[in-house]
Design a protein around this motif. Structure first.
Motif, mmCIF file in Angstrom:
data_model
loop_
_atom_site.group_PDB
_atom_site.id
_atom_site.type_symbol
_atom_site.label_atom_id
_atom_site.label_comp_id
_atom_site.label_asym_id
_atom_site.label_seq_id
_atom_site.Cartn_x
_atom_site.Cartn_y
_atom_site.Cartn_z
ATOM 1 N N MET A 1 0.842 -1.188 0.000
ATOM 2 C CA MET A 1 0.000 0.000 0.000
ATOM 3 C C MET A 1 0.875 1.235 0.000
ATOM 4 S SD MET A 1 -3.165 0.820 2.424
ATOM 5 C CE MET A 1 -3.405 2.477 2.959
ATOM 6 N N LEU A 2 0.460 2.247 -0.715
ATOM 7 C CA LEU A 2 1.217 3.490 -0.792
ATOM 8 C C LEU A 2 1.131 4.263 0.508
ATOM 9 C CD1 LEU A 2 0.203 4.788 -4.319
ATOM 10 C CD2 LEU A 2 2.385 3.849 -3.643
ATOM 11 N N LYS A 3 2.215 4.928 0.842
ATOM 12 C CA LYS A 3 2.233 5.804 2.007
ATOM 13 C C LYS A 3 1.746 7.184 1.580
ATOM 14 C CE LYS A 3 6.066 3.326 4.028
ATOM 15 N NZ LYS A 3 7.467 3.332 4.351
ATOM 16 N N TYR A 24 -3.582 4.476 -11.043
ATOM 17 C CA TYR A 24 -2.579 3.574 -10.479
ATOM 18 C C TYR A 24 -3.315 2.421 -9.821
ATOM 19 C CZ TYR A 24 0.976 1.764 -7.303
ATOM 20 O OH TYR A 24 1.838 0.948 -6.616
ATOM 21 N N GLU A 25 -2.987 1.194 -10.240
ATOM 22 C CA GLU A 25 -3.600 0.016 -9.648
ATOM 23 C C GLU A 25 -2.508 -0.953 -9.253
ATOM 24 O OE1 GLU A 25 -6.953 -1.809 -11.674
ATOM 25 O OE2 GLU A 25 -7.174 0.023 -12.872
ATOM 26 N N PHE A 26 -2.597 -1.456 -8.025
ATOM 27 C CA PHE A 26 -1.654 -2.465 -7.558
ATOM 28 C C PHE A 26 -2.370 -3.291 -6.499
ATOM 29 C CE2 PHE A 26 1.820 -4.096 -4.920
ATOM 30 C CZ PHE A 26 2.593 -4.703 -5.895
ATOM 31 N N ASP A 27 -2.436 -4.587 -6.705
ATOM 32 C CA ASP A 27 -3.163 -5.486 -5.804
ATOM 33 C C ASP A 27 -4.586 -4.960 -5.594
ATOM 34 O OD1 ASP A 27 -1.022 -7.225 -5.605
ATOM 35 O OD2 ASP A 27 -0.209 -6.237 -3.828
ATOM 36 N N ASP A 28 -4.928 -4.647 -4.345
ATOM 37 C CA ASP A 28 -6.284 -4.181 -4.034
ATOM 38 C C ASP A 28 -6.355 -2.670 -3.893
ATOM 39 O OD1 ASP A 28 -7.272 -6.750 -4.041
ATOM 40 O OD2 ASP A 28 -6.852 -7.072 -1.915
ATOM 41 N N CYS A 29 -5.356 -1.958 -4.366
ATOM 42 C CA CYS A 29 -5.308 -0.493 -4.226
ATOM 43 C C CYS A 29 -5.470 0.147 -5.607
ATOM 44 C CB CYS A 29 -3.977 -0.080 -3.614
ATOM 45 S SG CYS A 29 -3.794 1.689 -3.420
ATOM 46 N N LYS A 30 -6.337 1.152 -5.683
ATOM 47 C CA LYS A 30 -6.536 1.868 -6.942
ATOM 48 C C LYS A 30 -6.624 3.359 -6.637
ATOM 49 C CE LYS A 30 -9.578 2.328 -10.921
ATOM 50 N NZ LYS A 30 -10.800 1.849 -11.588
ATOM 51 N N ILE A 31 -5.829 4.154 -7.349
ATOM 52 C CA ILE A 31 -5.857 5.605 -7.203
ATOM 53 C C ILE A 31 -6.095 6.191 -8.580
ATOM 54 C CG2 ILE A 31 -4.549 7.665 -6.595
ATOM 55 C CD1 ILE A 31 -3.017 5.977 -4.601
ATOM 56 N N LYS A 32 -7.061 7.095 -8.654
ATOM 57 C CA LYS A 32 -7.391 7.728 -9.918
ATOM 58 C C LYS A 32 -7.328 9.238 -9.717
ATOM 59 C CE LYS A 32 -10.960 7.765 -13.465
ATOM 60 N NZ LYS A 32 -12.252 7.205 -13.873
ATOM 61 N N ASP A 54 -11.261 0.927 -3.232
ATOM 62 C CA ASP A 54 -10.838 -0.426 -2.882
ATOM 63 C C ASP A 54 -9.468 -0.433 -2.230
ATOM 64 O OD1 ASP A 54 -13.174 -1.406 -3.954
ATOM 65 O OD2 ASP A 54 -12.286 -1.701 -5.944
ATOM 66 N N LEU A 55 -9.315 0.285 -1.119
ATOM 67 C CA LEU A 55 -8.058 0.260 -0.393
ATOM 68 C C LEU A 55 -7.789 -1.156 0.090
ATOM 69 C CD1 LEU A 55 -8.240 3.545 1.708
ATOM 70 C CD2 LEU A 55 -6.786 3.083 -0.243
ATOM 71 N N ALA A 56 -6.549 -1.447 0.338
ATOM 72 C CA ALA A 56 -6.167 -2.777 0.780
ATOM 73 C C ALA A 56 -6.997 -3.189 1.991
ATOM 74 C CB ALA A 56 -4.683 -2.799 1.113
ATOM 75 N N PRO A 57 -7.300 -4.465 2.110
ATOM 76 C CA PRO A 57 -8.152 -4.914 3.195
ATOM 77 C C PRO A 57 -7.613 -4.550 4.576
ATOM 78 C CG PRO A 57 -7.796 -6.693 1.609
ATOM 79 C CD PRO A 57 -6.932 -5.548 1.201
ATOM 80 N N GLN A 58 -6.279 -4.506 4.748
ATOM 81 C CA GLN A 58 -5.728 -4.198 6.059
ATOM 82 C C GLN A 58 -5.770 -2.701 6.369
ATOM 83 O OE1 GLN A 58 -4.001 -5.383 3.486
ATOM 84 N NE2 GLN A 58 -2.024 -4.438 3.290
ATOM 85 N N ALA A 59 -6.160 -1.863 5.419
ATOM 86 C CA ALA A 59 -6.227 -0.426 5.672
ATOM 87 C C ALA A 59 -7.394 -0.145 6.608
ATOM 88 C CB ALA A 59 -6.412 0.337 4.370
ATOM 89 N N THR A 60 -7.136 0.688 7.600
ATOM 90 C CA THR A 60 -8.182 1.021 8.552
ATOM 91 C C THR A 60 -8.889 2.294 8.122
ATOM 92 O OG1 THR A 60 -6.730 2.375 9.903
ATOM 93 C CG2 THR A 60 -6.802 0.021 10.412
#
Length: 169
Positions: A1-3, A24-32, A54-60
């Motif tokens: 996940m991006l910082k 930008y898409e990587f695994d479960d992260c997408k930024i537009k 769709d932030l990564a599942p571990q993102a709070t």
């Protein structure tokens, strides 16, 4: 996940580019990101619209809120003002060679490398610009006297942004 800092860097790079849209898409992260430029004669800051989907599942929820707040702060940041006048035409500008954070000293408790009135030579270190956890020493590139410091300690700086004005000898 991006910082958050990496997202800031992406926003700045997209803003400086000729791109109108970036995804930008990587695994479960997408930024537009999309830019909407206005056609005016006056200087304006392009509006940046960003969405984190769709932030990564571990993102709070707290991390997502922090990212949203950081993006809003970057969108609301005023454009840096460059002071131009007839008296600055004969002064040398020391500019930032990269996007990063400006530091006037090597550590928070150390003396600044230079102050207004300091004499510098071509290889004098005048500041540090931190980019992606790398601390880059910036040299004066000219022999002379520091006339003005154009940025504050800890301020984010852009590529090519003037940092110091030097009266050449």
């Amino acid at each position: 996940m991006l910082k958050v800092q990496e997202i800031r860097e992406l926003i700045k790079l997209v803003d400086q580019s000729n791109l109108d849209e970036f995804v930008y898409e990587f695994d479960d992260c997408k930024i537009k990101m999309k830019k909407h430029k206005t056609e005016t004669v006056a200087v304006s800051v392009p509006q940046i619209s960003t969405q984190a989907v769709d932030l990564a599942p571990q993102a709070t929820a707290v991390e997502a809120a922090a990212v949203k707040q950081e993006v809003e702060e970057v969108k609301e940041a005023p454009a840096p003002e460059v002071k131009e006048s007839s008296t600055t035409e004969n002064l040398h500008k020391i500019t930032s060679p990269m996007v990063g954070t400006f530091y006037e000293a090597s550590s928070p408790d150390a003396e600044p490398y230079v102050k207004v009135g300091s004499k510098v030579s071509t290889d004098s270190i005048v500041c540090i610009v931190e980019a992606m956890k790398l601390f880059n020493e910036i040299e004066a590139e000219v022999k002379g006297e520091i006339v003005e410091i154009l940025v504050k300690n800890g301020q984010l700086v852009e590529y090519g942004q003037p940092l110091f004005l030097v009266k050449p000898e």
